[in-house]
Each structure stands twice: as structure tokens, then as C-alpha cells.
Design a protein around this motif. Structure first.
Motif, PDB file in Angstrom:
ATOM      1  N   LEU A 101       7.278  13.304  25.215  1.00 34.06           N
ATOM      2  CA  LEU A 101       9.181  13.831  25.356  1.00 34.06           C
ATOM      3  C   LEU A 101       9.341  14.124  23.700  1.00 34.06           C
ATOM      4  O   LEU A 101       9.762  14.425  22.980  1.00 34.06           O
ATOM      5  CB  LEU A 101       9.344  13.465  26.278  1.00 34.06           C
ATOM      6  CG  LEU A 101      11.048  14.566  25.997  1.00 34.06           C
ATOM      7  CD1 LEU A 101      11.429  16.292  26.202  1.00 34.06           C
ATOM      8  CD2 LEU A 101      12.009  14.615  27.125  1.00 34.06           C
ATOM      9  N   ALA A 102       8.888  12.749  23.242  1.00 31.46           N
ATOM     10  CA  ALA A 102       9.776  12.940  21.729  1.00 31.46           C
ATOM     11  C   ALA A 102       9.223  13.246  20.091  1.00 31.46           C
ATOM     12  O   ALA A 102      10.203  13.734  19.961  1.00 31.46           O
ATOM     13  CB  ALA A 102       9.089  11.211  21.363  1.00 31.46           C
ATOM     14  N   GLU A 103       7.472  13.997  20.747  1.00 34.55           N
ATOM     15  CA  GLU A 103       7.470  14.544  19.746  1.00 34.55           C
ATOM     16  C   GLU A 103       7.392  16.183  19.839  1.00 34.55           C
ATOM     17  O   GLU A 103       7.835  16.515  18.705  1.00 34.55           O
ATOM     18  CB  GLU A 103       5.887  14.948  19.959  1.00 34.55           C
ATOM     19  CG  GLU A 103       5.055  13.639  19.598  1.00 34.55           C
ATOM     20  CD  GLU A 103       3.922  13.434  20.780  1.00 34.55           C
ATOM     21  OE1 GLU A 103       3.029  14.469  20.507  1.00 34.55           O
ATOM     22  OE2 GLU A 103       3.784  12.151  21.751  1.00 34.55           O
ATOM     23  N   LEU A 104       7.770  16.430  20.774  1.00 35.15           N
ATOM     24  CA  LEU A 104       8.782  17.904  21.361  1.00 35.15           C
ATOM     25  C   LEU A 104      10.039  18.274  20.769  1.00 35.15           C
ATOM     26  O   LEU A 104      10.889  18.678  20.026  1.00 35.15           O
ATOM     27  CB  LEU A 104       9.183  18.092  22.968  1.00 35.15           C
ATOM     28  CG  LEU A 104       7.663  18.314  23.494  1.00 35.15           C
ATOM     29  CD1 LEU A 104       7.777  18.557  25.063  1.00 35.15           C
ATOM     30  CD2 LEU A 104       6.578  19.585  23.042  1.00 35.15           C
ATOM     31  N   VAL A 105      10.485  17.052  20.867  1.00 37.83           N
ATOM     32  CA  VAL A 105      11.806  16.940  19.988  1.00 37.83           C
ATOM     33  C   VAL A 105      11.836  16.729  18.891  1.00 37.83           C
ATOM     34  O   VAL A 105      12.430  17.726  17.565  1.00 37.83           O
ATOM     35  CB  VAL A 105      12.905  15.721  20.486  1.00 37.83           C
ATOM     36  CG1 VAL A 105      13.888  15.967  19.882  1.00 37.83           C
ATOM     37  CG2 VAL A 105      13.572  15.276  21.720  1.00 37.83           C
ATOM     38  N   THR A 106      10.863  16.184  17.944  1.00 38.47           N
ATOM     39  CA  THR A 106      10.695  16.358  16.853  1.00 38.47           C
ATOM     40  C   THR A 106      10.239  17.771  16.601  1.00 38.47           C
ATOM     41  O   THR A 106      10.929  18.276  15.569  1.00 38.47           O
ATOM     42  CB  THR A 106       9.741  15.273  16.564  1.00 38.47           C
ATOM     43  OG1 THR A 106       9.947  13.961  16.497  1.00 38.47           O
ATOM     44  CG2 THR A 106       9.393  15.640  14.496  1.00 38.47           C
ATOM     45  N   ALA A 107       9.578  17.983  17.455  1.00 38.87           N
ATOM     46  CA  ALA A 107       9.285  19.871  16.798  1.00 38.87           C
ATOM     47  C   ALA A 107      10.794  20.988  16.708  1.00 38.87           C
ATOM     48  O   ALA A 107      10.720  21.745  16.179  1.00 38.87           O
ATOM     49  CB  ALA A 107       8.166  20.458  17.546  1.00 38.87           C
ATOM     50  N   ALA A 108      10.993  20.042  17.696  1.00 37.03           N
ATOM     51  CA  ALA A 108      12.738  20.737  17.916  1.00 37.03           C
ATOM     52  C   ALA A 108      13.548  20.869  16.561  1.00 37.03           C
ATOM     53  O   ALA A 108      14.062  22.072  16.086  1.00 37.03           O
ATOM     54  CB  ALA A 108      13.210  20.652  19.408  1.00 37.03           C
ATOM     55  N   VAL A 109      13.421  19.413  16.203  1.00 37.72           N
ATOM     56  CA  VAL A 109      14.635  19.313  14.531  1.00 37.72           C
ATOM     57  C   VAL A 109      13.504  20.567  14.323  1.00 37.72           C
ATOM     58  O   VAL A 109      14.567  20.506  12.993  1.00 37.72           O
ATOM     59  CB  VAL A 109      14.391  18.184  14.468  1.00 37.72           C
ATOM     60  CG1 VAL A 109      14.869  17.508  12.682  1.00 37.72           C
ATOM     61  CG2 VAL A 109      14.933  17.411  15.489  1.00 37.72           C
ATOM     62  N   ALA A 134      12.468   9.759  14.372  1.00 35.98           N
ATOM     63  CA  ALA A 134      10.857  10.435  13.940  1.00 35.98           C
ATOM     64  C   ALA A 134      10.745  11.886  12.856  1.00 35.98           C
ATOM     65  O   ALA A 134      10.256  11.855  11.893  1.00 35.98           O
ATOM     66  CB  ALA A 134       9.816  10.986  14.609  1.00 35.98           C
ATOM     67  N   ALA A 135      12.130  12.323  13.342  1.00 38.08           N
ATOM     68  CA  ALA A 135      11.475  13.949  12.441  1.00 38.08           C
ATOM     69  C   ALA A 135      12.527  14.116  10.756  1.00 38.08           C
ATOM     70  O   ALA A 135      12.148  14.260  10.581  1.00 38.08           O
ATOM     71  CB  ALA A 135      12.352  15.278  13.355  1.00 38.08           C
ATOM     72  N   ALA A 136      13.760  13.111  11.309  1.00 38.20           N
ATOM     73  CA  ALA A 136      13.875  12.493   9.530  1.00 38.20           C
ATOM     74  C   ALA A 136      13.428  12.072   9.315  1.00 38.20           C
ATOM     75  O   ALA A 136      13.354  11.947   7.810  1.00 38.20           O
ATOM     76  CB  ALA A 136      14.834  11.372  10.325  1.00 38.20           C
ATOM     77  N   VAL A 137      12.321  10.913   9.454  1.00 35.01           N
ATOM     78  CA  VAL A 137      10.891  10.941   8.333  1.00 35.01           C
ATOM     79  C   VAL A 137       9.758  12.386   8.807  1.00 35.01           C
ATOM     80  O   VAL A 137       8.688  11.791   6.990  1.00 35.01           O
ATOM     81  CB  VAL A 137       9.972   9.486   8.805  1.00 35.01           C
ATOM     82  CG1 VAL A 137       8.891   8.789   8.249  1.00 35.01           C
ATOM     83  CG2 VAL A 137      10.759   8.645   8.787  1.00 35.01           C
ATOM     84  N   VAL A 138       9.428  12.427   9.338  1.00 37.00           N
ATOM     85  CA  VAL A 138       8.524  13.663   9.416  1.00 37.00           C
ATOM     86  C   VAL A 138       8.740  14.812   8.236  1.00 37.00           C
ATOM     87  O   VAL A 138       7.787  14.873   7.569  1.00 37.00           O
ATOM     88  CB  VAL A 138       8.181  14.273  10.850  1.00 37.00           C
ATOM     89  CG1 VAL A 138       7.135  15.463  10.497  1.00 37.00           C
ATOM     90  CG2 VAL A 138       7.226  12.342  11.957  1.00 37.00           C
TER      91      VAL A 138
END
Length: 573
Positions: free
Chosen positions: A333-341, A39-43
Motif C-alpha cells: 500500500l505504501a507504494e500505491l501512496v507513492t504512485a498517488a503522489v 518515499a515519494a519525496a525522495v523518488v
């Protein structure tokens, strides 16, 4: 797995993060991490691109994908929802900031942005305290469809100059169209090539490899092209220096509150509408359903926190939430991973982001904004009701011709007018009985053999009858009485959910007028609330038990019992 609830057994508020952490299973860790990174790669590329739509530095997009995402993960009720900014919010913010900071200086813009984002967060939080989650339903789907399509047109028009490498002062819709047309002879061929290649990459990946992070790949290609081929020497403009790390805290400007408040209210409404729609669309069975008022609080506090870091107004996004869910997200937790990226990108990759061509970002914005224009939805609306298609087109035209701020007001006004129109003219059906049954249904050319009863007029109004539509309902009833000359008029009120005082008074007066014409009024099928109102009024005392019936079958039996022998079997068709 237990269903999460918003309260303790004792009734106190539960912190949402404790709910999903308590239920967390070990085998969810890997899919959550993969989904968050995907998701981070898109967001992140899209958030940076939307920051440019609002006239802000690209790093503001990274800030928006960091802290608001973290706060929502701790407080939000939707497990797959991915939070940052969106095309709709970006274009509304652009219009607001252009007014609040007309000179466009960075310090002035960031101060206005902090004020705007804080106002949006404060309004959403206050709405949560007041339990105003239902307000999101005030914009009808057809009007929202038209509004988003109009936003897409404005965004595409706003980004085309960057894609063509031309410059001109922005103005009205027609001014901008004319400026783009007249500027085409002066376009930058290299910039057009970069934009076209980016569009091609995005479209090809979305078509052939839909699970691949298309925006990230496109942005990486743009940065690589600048580094490898020296595109700047061919006139391709790049983002420029991007500061590493966090921005210094920018305090809101109290003097801008009054001017930004109306816009903030519009952004808050759109943010919440998109958030709740995205959360509901991707909720799976067994998961807690997104709760409107808790979503208001989570998004509100996410914006309040984001304002301190210099982020744009934030909300849940449909596309990124879909990517998050389809990549396997199980919890927040997936959102926290996106935020970490996002955090890692701010701290380590800022120099590379500075090499990104403006044409690449413009291409990302255009490709994903065009998705807001959904011809299939317009066709579906037209197939159901042409009137609502007109509402959608009015909202679209309002945004395009008047601007986004005025356009959203047009959308809200059109929605309210649509609601007023629907409630001001409720239907009144003439009923007949299906032969050989006790089923009563509206008169229809498809059922010419249905039984009518000479001298007995069966009518069924529908909806809430109140001061705004009572006269219209009465007019319809009077017209039908004049056409049929009945001796008894039966109002079947099962489909009437409420009878307001003014309407009840008019019904009482109508009964008196009918009685003077030797026409009796009977009431049938009153729901408990309406029955209580009628019984407590002079009308209830006048009708008594003899002229109020539980259902139409009993009313017809009472009518037939009053007829002379040998006349009942003559029910007409």
C-alpha cells in the motif's frame, strides 16, 4: 500473520495483491501512508533527475514513478520494494537512445523509449515464464561493484557540464574530460553557485537529518531560488515548460527492435538484479521472501504497462526502498501512496517543476550517483582475493573507457571468465590425520605433527570435476604421486559434487596406468550421484567393493590391515 505463498492449495497461481490485502491489519494504514508519502519525496525528484541523464524530458521520470509502481504493488512479492528508475538503468537507457534517436528530437526519442521499455518488459516477462530467475546470479558481486562504480564515473562526467553551465558535443571519456577542463574558464558562476548550494543542502541533510526528504528539499530550494531571485537573468538554465497530466500514448517503433534488443537485454538484467537485491535486503522476518521468478513477472509487466504511458525502463531501487522501509512501510500500500503522489504531481505541480534549474537536477544525480562508488567494497574484495579485485577494476575500466553498453558486456564476460577460472583449477589437498583422532585435514605448516602413512597417499579434490578441469586435476594427482611414490592412492571424493562422463573416463584410464605401475587406486566417500555413476561404469566393476570405502577411517584401517606386523605403528609426522 500467515506466510504468503505463490500458489493455491490446488496449485493455481495466486494474485499477490490478494495475499497482502487478505493479511492487512488496520494499524498498518498510518505507517504505510506516511512511508509512501516520504518515499515519494525522495523518488520523484530523483526519477526526474535520472530522466535528464537519459536525455529525456523530466516528466518521463514522473511517469516512471507512477504506473510501474502501481503494477508492481499488485503483482510483486516484496512488500517494501519501491519501483521507479535508477542511475544504472538511466545511463544504459541514455546510451541506447543516443543510438536509436541520434537527432535527439522529442518525438523520435519518445518512440525509441517506448520501444526500449516494452522490450525490457517483454524480456523480463518471458524470462519469468521460462523460470530464468537464476540468471541474475551470473554477474559476480566484485564485477557488479566495479560496473556500478564505472557507471557512477560516467554519470558524474555527464552531469558536470550542467553543474558548470558549459556546453560541448559529447564524445569519448577522454574527450569529455578534456572538454570540461578547457570549458572551465567559460563556466557560469551563477549556475555553479546553484549547483554547489544544492550539493551542500543534500550532503548536510543526509548527514544531520537522514530521515528528511533531502532531494525534495533541494529541488524546492532550487525552484524557490528561480522564483525569488530571478536566476534565469543570470544565465541559470531551467527545465522549461512541463506538460500537465499524462502524455499521449506513443506507439513503439518496430524498426528499432533489432538495434535496441541487445541493450534491452542488458537493462533487463540490471533491472532484475537491482530489484531482487533490494527486495531481499529489506525483507523482515515474518514477511514472504521475494521470489525470483515472480519478481521477474512483476517487473516485466510493470515495464510493459509503463511503456504505454511513456515511462523509462523501471526496477526496484535500493535507496528508495530503504527510505520506504525505514519510514515504516508494512505492505505494498505504501507504494500505491507513492504512485498517488506522483499522479498528483503530474496533474497539479507541472508548472512549478518547469522552474527547476538544470544545475539542481545535476547536483541530485551527482550526489546520489557517487554513492555507487564504494571504496569499502573494493577494500573488502582486495582483502579476500586480489584476483577478484582485478575483475572489479576491469569492469570499472570497461564502462569508463568503452561505454556503458560495452562495459556491461565486459562485466558479463569477466564474470563468466571468473567462473571458468574458478572451475578450471579445482584444489587437490593432501590429507593427514590429526594425532589421536579420526580427523583428516589438509597438510598445513600449522599442524606439523599430523600423521602421514608411508606408502599411502590420501588426496581430496574439491568441486565438480568435468571435461574442462579433469586434465588439470589429473595433472595435480600425477605430480603428487611422482613426489611421494605411494603403493596406494586414495581419492576422497566427499567434496566432489559431480563427476562428468569425460572425467570418469579419464579416471578409469588413470586407474589402468597406475595398476601397471603396481599402484592401487581406492575411492572414498562418494556421494550418491557420483557413486551411481562409478558403479555403472567399467571403473566400478574394476574396483568392486574392496576398493571403495565409506570414509577415510575405514580406508586407513584396510591399509593397516595389509601391512606386515610391526610396521603400522610407524606412521610418520
Amino acid at each position: 500473520m500467515r506466510h504468503a505463498s505463490s500458489t493455491h492449495p490446488a496449485g493455481g497461481f495466486r494474485i499477490p495483491v490478494l495475499e497482502w490485502v487478505h493479511d492487512y491489519q488496520k494499524d498498518w494504514l498510518r505507517p504505510d501512508v506516511i512511508a509512501g508519502a516520504t518515499a515519494a519525496a525522495v523518488v520523484l525528484p530523483k526519477a526526474m533527475a535520472y530522466a535528464t541523464v537519459a536525455g529525456l524530458p523530466v516528466q518521463v521520470g514522473l511517469y516512471t514513478a507512477f504506473l510501474p509502481m502501481v503494477i508492481y504493488a499488485f503483482l510483486g512479492s516484496s512488500r517494501p520494494l519501491s519501483v521507479s528508475t535508477s542511475a544504472t538503468i538511466a545511463i544504459l537507457a541514455a546510451a541506447a537512445l543516443a543510438r536509436a534517436a541520434p537527432r535527439g528530437g522529442t518525438a523520435e526519442l519518445l518512440s525509441a523509449l517506448a520501444t526500449l521499455t516494452l522490450l525490457v518488459g517483454g524480456m523480463l516477462t518471458l524470462a519469468a515464464v521460462l523460470r530464468l530467475g537464476f540468471v541474475a546470479n551470473f554477474i559476480s558481486d566484485p564485477v557488479l561493484t566495479g560496473f556500478k562504480a564505472g557507471v557512477a564515473v560516467i554519470i558524474v562526467l555527464d552531469q558536470l557540464p550542467k553543474l558548470l553551465g558549459i556546453h560541448f558535443p559529447k564524445g569519448s571519456f577522454f574527450h569529455n574530460v578534456l572538454a570540461i577542463v578547457t570549458g572551465i574558464p567559460h563556466l557560469s558562476a551563477a549556475t555553479v553557485a546553484v549547483g554547489a548550494i544544492t550539493v551542500g543542502i543534500l550532503v548536510a541533510i543526509e548527514h544531520f537529518f537522514p530521515r528528511a526528504p533531502a532531494p525534495l528539499i533541494a529541488v524546492a530550494c532550487g525552484i524557490g531560488g528561480v522564483s525569488l531571485f530571478g536566476l534565469r537573468s543570470y544565465g541559470v538554465e531551467i527545465v522549461g515548460k512541463v506538460p500537465t497530466g499524462f502524455s499521449p500514448i506513443t506507439m513503439p517503433d518496430v524498426s528499432l527492435v533489432a538495434s535496441l534488443a541487445p541493450v534491452a537485454a542488458c537493462i533487463a538484467l540490471m533491472s532484475f538484479t537491482e530489484t531482487i537485491a533490494s527486495g531481499r535486503a529489506f525483507a523482515e522476518s515474518g514477511e514472504p521472501a521475494p521470489q525470483a521468478n515472480r519478481e521477474l513477472l512483476a517487473i516485466g509487466l510493470a515495464n510493459v504497462g509503463g511503456a504505454l504511458l511513456g515511462s523509462m525502463p523501471a526496477g526496484g531501487g535500493t535507496t528508495q526502498t530503504a527510505v520506504n522501509r525505514f519510514a515504516g512501510a508494512r505492505t505494498q500500500l505504501a507504494e500505491l501512496v507513492t504512485a498517488a503522489v506522483a499522479l498528483g504531481t503530474m496533474l497539479l505541480l507541472a508548472p512549478f517543476i518547469g522552474l527547476m534549474p538544470h544545475a539542481t537536477l545535476a547536483a541530485v544525480v551527482i550526489v546520489y550517483s557517487i554513492g555507487l562508488i564504494k571504496p569499502a567494497e573494493f577494500r573488502a574484495i582486495a582483502a579476500v582475493r586480489h584476483t577478484e579485485l582485478v575483475w572489479a577494476l576491469v569492469a570499472l575500466a570497461g564502462v569508463v573507457l568503452l561505454g556503458t553498453l560495452q562495459g556491461i558486456l565486459v562485466a558479463i564476460v569477466v564474470s563468466l571468465l571468473a567462473l571458468a577460472h574458478q572451475t578450471s583449477d579445482p584444489p587437490v589437498h593432501v590429507l593427514r590425520r590429526k594425532p589421536g583422532t579420526n580427523v583428516f585435514r589438509p597438510v598445513s605448516a600449522e599442524h606439523p605433527d599430523d600423521e602421514a602413512f608411508p606408502g599411502l597417499l590420501l588426496l581430496r579434490p574439491e568441486g565438480t570435476i568435468f571435461f574442462a578441469n579433469a586434465e588439470r586435476v589429473g595433472q595435480k594427482v600425477r605430480t603428487l604421486i611422482e613426489q611421494t611414490h605411494p603403493r596406494v592412492v586414495v581419492l576422497h571424493l566427499r567434496a566432489v559434487t559431480d563427476l562428468e562422463y569425460t572425467a570418469l573416463k579419464m579416471l578409469t584410464e588413470s586407474e589402468q596406468k597406475l595398476r601397471k605401475q603396481d599402484i592401487m587406486l581406492w575411492l572414498v566417500g562418494l556421494n550418491p550421484g557420483v557413486l551411481a555413476m562409478v558403479q555403472n561404469s567399467p571403473l566400478g566393476k574394476t574396483l568392486g567393493r574392496d576398493r571403495m570405502f565409506f570414509n577415510l577411517e575405514r580406508a586407513v584401517e584396510a591399509w593397516e590391515a595389509q601391512q606386515p606386523p610391526g610396521t603400522v605403528s610407524g606412521a610418520s609426522h
